[in-house]
Design a protein around this motif. Structure first.
Motif, PDB file in Angstrom:
ATOM      1  N   GLN A  48       5.162 -33.562  78.848  1.00  0.00           N
ATOM      2  CA  GLN A  48       6.482 -33.294  78.259  1.00  0.00           C
ATOM      3  C   GLN A  48       6.314 -32.834  76.827  1.00  0.00           C
ATOM      4  O   GLN A  48       5.313 -33.119  76.174  1.00  0.00           O
ATOM      5  N   CYS A  52      10.979 -32.792  72.262  1.00  0.00           N
ATOM      6  CA  CYS A  52      12.266 -32.914  72.952  1.00  0.00           C
ATOM      7  C   CYS A  52      12.137 -33.524  74.343  1.00  0.00           C
ATOM      8  O   CYS A  52      13.147 -33.712  75.025  1.00  0.00           O
ATOM      9  N   VAL A  54      11.230 -32.347  77.108  1.00  0.00           N
ATOM     10  CA  VAL A  54      11.485 -31.514  78.278  1.00  0.00           C
ATOM     11  C   VAL A  54      10.204 -31.455  79.109  1.00  0.00           C
ATOM     12  O   VAL A  54       9.090 -31.381  78.553  1.00  0.00           O
ATOM     13  N   ALA A  79      10.485 -39.413  77.008  1.00  0.00           N
ATOM     14  CA  ALA A  79      11.274 -39.813  78.170  1.00  0.00           C
ATOM     15  C   ALA A  79      10.325 -40.447  79.172  1.00  0.00           C
ATOM     16  O   ALA A  79       9.195 -39.984  79.351  1.00  0.00           O
ATOM     17  N   THR A 207      19.885 -34.464  78.920  1.00  0.00           N
ATOM     18  CA  THR A 207      19.913 -33.262  79.761  1.00  0.00           C
ATOM     19  C   THR A 207      19.639 -32.030  78.898  1.00  0.00           C
ATOM     20  O   THR A 207      18.530 -31.504  78.881  1.00  0.00           O
ATOM     21  N   GLY A 209      20.120 -32.157  75.568  1.00  0.00           N
ATOM     22  CA  GLY A 209      19.771 -32.673  74.242  1.00  0.00           C
ATOM     23  C   GLY A 209      20.853 -32.460  73.209  1.00  0.00           C
ATOM     24  O   GLY A 209      20.649 -32.741  72.020  1.00  0.00           O
ATOM     25  N   CYS A 231      14.486 -41.823  75.596  1.00  0.00           N
ATOM     26  CA  CYS A 231      15.461 -41.941  76.682  1.00  0.00           C
ATOM     27  C   CYS A 231      14.743 -42.360  77.963  1.00  0.00           C
ATOM     28  O   CYS A 231      13.546 -42.102  78.132  1.00  0.00           O
ATOM     29  N   ARG A 234      14.842 -37.749  81.717  1.00  0.00           N
ATOM     30  CA  ARG A 234      15.077 -36.378  81.236  1.00  0.00           C
ATOM     31  C   ARG A 234      15.491 -35.532  82.437  1.00  0.00           C
ATOM     32  O   ARG A 234      14.765 -35.448  83.433  1.00  0.00           O
TER      33      ARG A 234
END
Length: 235
Positions: A48, A52, A54, A79, A207, A209, A231, A234
Motif C-alpha cells: 500500500q 494514503c 491505497v 490500512a 475510500t 480519502g 483506518c 481501504r
C-alpha cells in the motif's frame, strides 16, 4: 451431590457465556478476539502507498502511489484490510447495528498491523468526529470506539474531542467523487492549538480519502507538524 451440581452448572455457564468469534461463533479465548480459522481468511492489505494506504501491486517499484508522488495529503497512512468480507460485515455491524464488541476486535486487528510497521508515536490520536446530530441518531461514534481500543493497545494518547464536525453532512458513500469533496469541505474545526504536534487520525473505512484529507487540512491549519491516518479498511 452439591459439588456435582456445581461442576455441571459451571460447565453449562462456560458453554453459554464463553467468548465467541464474532464471525463464526466458535468459542475462543478471552483475549483472542477472533478465531484462528477466521483470522487466516481476513483480507489483509499488504502493499500500500505509504502516504494514503491505497492498494499497490505487490511488485510495484515504489511504495508511493502516483497521486502522492505529486501531492501527498498525509505524512503517513496505514490500512489493515481491503474493504471486503468479513471485515465489511464487521464494520457494518458496528456502525448500523450497534454490534459494539466489533470495535474491540477491529481496534485490536488494526493495532497489530500498525505495530508491525513501527511508526513514531503521535502526540495525539483523534477519531474522525461525527456531527452532534449524527451522534444522537447513532448513539456512538464508531471511529472513536476503534480509536479508544487502538490507544489502549499501543499506549498512544487519545483525544476524543480534538476536532468537531461543523455540518451534518450526508454519508460519503451516497455521493460521487466530486460530491464527496464538496461534502466535507470546511466541515471540521480544531478545538485546540495543535502547533508543532504530530497528529494521528483514526477512521473505520477510507475510500477516496476526502474526509480524512479535509480533517488533515484542518489539523495543519491549527498548526499540526504532521498528520498520519490509520483506518481499518481501504476501499
Amino acid at each position: 451431590m452439591h459439588s456435582f451440581l456445581y461442576d455441571w452448572s459451571k460447565i453449562i455457564q462456560n458453554a453459554c457465556l464463553a467468548p465467541r468469534c464474532p464471525i463464526c461463533a466458535t468459542a475462543i479465548g478471552a483475549e483472542a478476539g477472533i478465531c484462528a480459522g477466521c483470522r487466516g481468511e481476513l483480507p489483509f492489505l499488504g502493499a500500500q502507498c505509504a502516504y494514503c494506504a491505497v492498494p499497490l501491486a505487490a511488485a510495484a517499484a515504489s511504495r508511493i502511489c502516483a497521486d502522492c508522488t505529486r501531492r501527498p495529503r498525509f505524512d503517513r497512512a496505514r490500512a489493515a484490510f481491503y474493504y471486503r468480507q468479513p471485515i465489511a460485515w464487521m464494520i457494518g455491524g458496528l456502525k448500523y447495528h450497534r454490534h459494539l464488541p466489533h470495535a474491540r476486535v477491529l481496534g485490536d486487528l488494526l493495532a497489530d498491523q500498525i505495530a508491525d510497521s513501527a511508526p513514531p508515536t503521535p502526540d495525539l490520536l483523534a477519531p474522525v468526529p461525527l456531527h452532534p446530530a449524527a451522534f444522537r441518531r447513532r448513539g456512538f461514534n464508531q471511529a472513536e470506539r476503534i480509536a479508544a481500543r487502538l490507544a489502549h493497545r499501543l499506549g498512544w494518547p487519545l483525544e476524543r474531542s480534538a476536532f468537531v464536525r461543523l455540518r451534518d453532512t450526508p454519508r460519503q458513500s451516497t455521493l460521487d467523487a466530486a460530491g464527496r469533496a464538496a461534502n466535507v469541505r470546511d466541515a471540521f474545526a480544531a478545538r485546540r492549538d495543535l502547533t508543532g504536534r504530530h497528529v494521528a487520525l483514526v477512521d473505520d473505512v477510507m475510500t477516496t480519502g476526502r474526509t480524512a484529507g479535509a480533517l488533515a487540512r484542518c489539523a495543519r491549519a491549527a498548526g499540526a507538524a504532521s498528520v498520519a491516518v490509520y483506518c481499518v479498511a481501504r476501499a
